[in-house]
Design a protein around this motif. Sequence first.
Motif, PDB file in Angstrom:
ATOM      1  N   CYS A  84     -56.382  -9.171   8.658  1.00 21.07           N
ATOM      2  CA  CYS A  84     -56.381 -10.117   7.547  1.00 21.07           C
ATOM      3  C   CYS A  84     -55.517  -9.505   6.445  1.00 21.07           C
ATOM      4  CB  CYS A  84     -57.811 -10.338   7.047  1.00 21.07           C
ATOM      5  SG  CYS A  84     -57.915 -11.287   5.525  1.00 21.07           S
ATOM      6  N   SER A  85     -54.602 -10.277   5.894  1.00 20.16           N
ATOM      7  CA  SER A  85     -53.688  -9.745   4.881  1.00 20.16           C
ATOM      8  C   SER A  85     -54.419  -9.341   3.603  1.00 20.16           C
ATOM      9  CB  SER A  85     -52.592 -10.759   4.568  1.00 20.16           C
ATOM     10  OG  SER A  85     -53.177 -11.955   4.078  1.00 20.16           O
ATOM     11  N   ARG A  86     -55.575  -9.907   3.368  1.00 18.50           N
ATOM     12  CA  ARG A  86     -56.293  -9.616   2.126  1.00 18.50           C
ATOM     13  C   ARG A  86     -57.277  -8.461   2.279  1.00 18.50           C
ATOM     14  NH1 ARG A  86     -59.628 -13.485  -1.701  1.00 18.50           N
ATOM     15  NH2 ARG A  86     -59.851 -12.010  -3.375  1.00 18.50           N
ATOM     16  N   SER A  87     -58.087  -8.470   3.349  1.00 18.47           N
ATOM     17  CA  SER A  87     -59.129  -7.444   3.509  1.00 18.47           C
ATOM     18  C   SER A  87     -58.664  -6.270   4.357  1.00 18.47           C
ATOM     19  CB  SER A  87     -60.369  -8.050   4.155  1.00 18.47           C
ATOM     20  OG  SER A  87     -60.104  -8.372   5.508  1.00 18.47           O
ATOM     21  N   LYS A 116     -54.426 -17.758   5.902  1.00 22.18           N
ATOM     22  CA  LYS A 116     -53.536 -17.050   4.985  1.00 22.18           C
ATOM     23  C   LYS A 116     -53.259 -17.890   3.751  1.00 22.18           C
ATOM     24  CE  LYS A 116     -51.313 -14.284   8.514  1.00 22.18           C
ATOM     25  NZ  LYS A 116     -50.122 -14.072   9.310  1.00 22.18           N
ATOM     26  N   LEU A 119     -56.550 -18.098   1.467  1.00 22.60           N
ATOM     27  CA  LEU A 119     -56.893 -16.852   0.790  1.00 22.60           C
ATOM     28  C   LEU A 119     -55.771 -16.306  -0.085  1.00 22.60           C
ATOM     29  CD1 LEU A 119     -58.757 -15.046   3.702  1.00 22.60           C
ATOM     30  CD2 LEU A 119     -59.736 -16.330   1.794  1.00 22.60           C
ATOM     31  N   SER A 120     -54.649 -16.973  -0.082  1.00 25.77           N
ATOM     32  CA  SER A 120     -53.496 -16.510  -0.841  1.00 25.77           C
ATOM     33  C   SER A 120     -53.802 -16.432  -2.330  1.00 25.77           C
ATOM     34  CB  SER A 120     -52.321 -17.468  -0.614  1.00 25.77           C
ATOM     35  OG  SER A 120     -51.310 -17.227  -1.558  1.00 25.77           O
ATOM     36  N   ASN A 121     -53.232 -15.450  -2.996  1.00 28.21           N
ATOM     37  CA  ASN A 121     -53.382 -15.349  -4.445  1.00 28.21           C
ATOM     38  C   ASN A 121     -52.770 -16.545  -5.158  1.00 28.21           C
ATOM     39  OD1 ASN A 121     -54.769 -12.928  -4.390  1.00 28.21           O
ATOM     40  ND2 ASN A 121     -52.889 -11.724  -4.382  1.00 28.21           N
ATOM     41  N   SER A 128     -61.783 -16.200  -6.977  1.00 34.18           N
ATOM     42  CA  SER A 128     -61.922 -15.050  -6.080  1.00 34.18           C
ATOM     43  C   SER A 128     -63.252 -15.036  -5.345  1.00 34.18           C
ATOM     44  CB  SER A 128     -61.730 -13.748  -6.860  1.00 34.18           C
ATOM     45  OG  SER A 128     -62.703 -13.642  -7.880  1.00 34.18           O
ATOM     46  N   LYS A 131     -63.087 -17.203  -2.243  1.00 34.73           N
ATOM     47  CA  LYS A 131     -62.185 -16.543  -1.308  1.00 34.73           C
ATOM     48  C   LYS A 131     -62.896 -15.378  -0.608  1.00 34.73           C
ATOM     49  CE  LYS A 131     -57.889 -17.732  -3.655  1.00 34.73           C
ATOM     50  NZ  LYS A 131     -56.708 -17.209  -4.342  1.00 34.73           N
ATOM     51  N   ASP A 132     -63.706 -14.626  -1.361  1.00 38.36           N
ATOM     52  CA  ASP A 132     -64.494 -13.558  -0.758  1.00 38.36           C
ATOM     53  C   ASP A 132     -65.498 -14.100   0.242  1.00 38.36           C
ATOM     54  OD1 ASP A 132     -63.182 -11.549  -2.118  1.00 38.36           O
ATOM     55  OD2 ASP A 132     -64.690 -11.394  -3.701  1.00 38.36           O
TER      56      ASP A 132
END
Length: 135
Positions: A84-87, A116, A119-121, A128, A131-132
């Motif tokens: 995952c690009s975020r976690s 993706k 969850l993108s910024n 947030s 998203k979490d």
Amino acid sequence: MKIKDLLSTNTVDGEGIIRWDLQDEKGYMVTVEALGYHIPMAKAKVRLLSPQVLIKKDGGHATISAEGIHIRLANNVTLFGQYCSRSNLPLIPMAHTKNFWNEAFGFNVNDSHMLKNILSNDNTNLSSSPKDDLL
């Protein structure tokens, strides 16, 4: 016993075999069973599968690369978890079976582009915290 997940602390209802319907590396549904903690779905925000526990139980090996984790079990089931690009955690896709929980919360390998984007910024529709929760 209490156990901390990514967002909170939950009370464990029991310990035993957890059944997972996952997509293997080719997209076919496979059922994997592993020892784990039973936490009611209403309380648990994420489901975590330990590759170490899975390999200890079923045998096999795992290879970690820049793309993700490849798990090959002794019964020739091969799983792949893309990071995952975020976690930065590997995500192994759930099999898409027709039931309420998978329809509501299942992650299908064909939906990875949507994850993706969600969850993108750049996504201003979710703060947030939601998203979490999705993670």
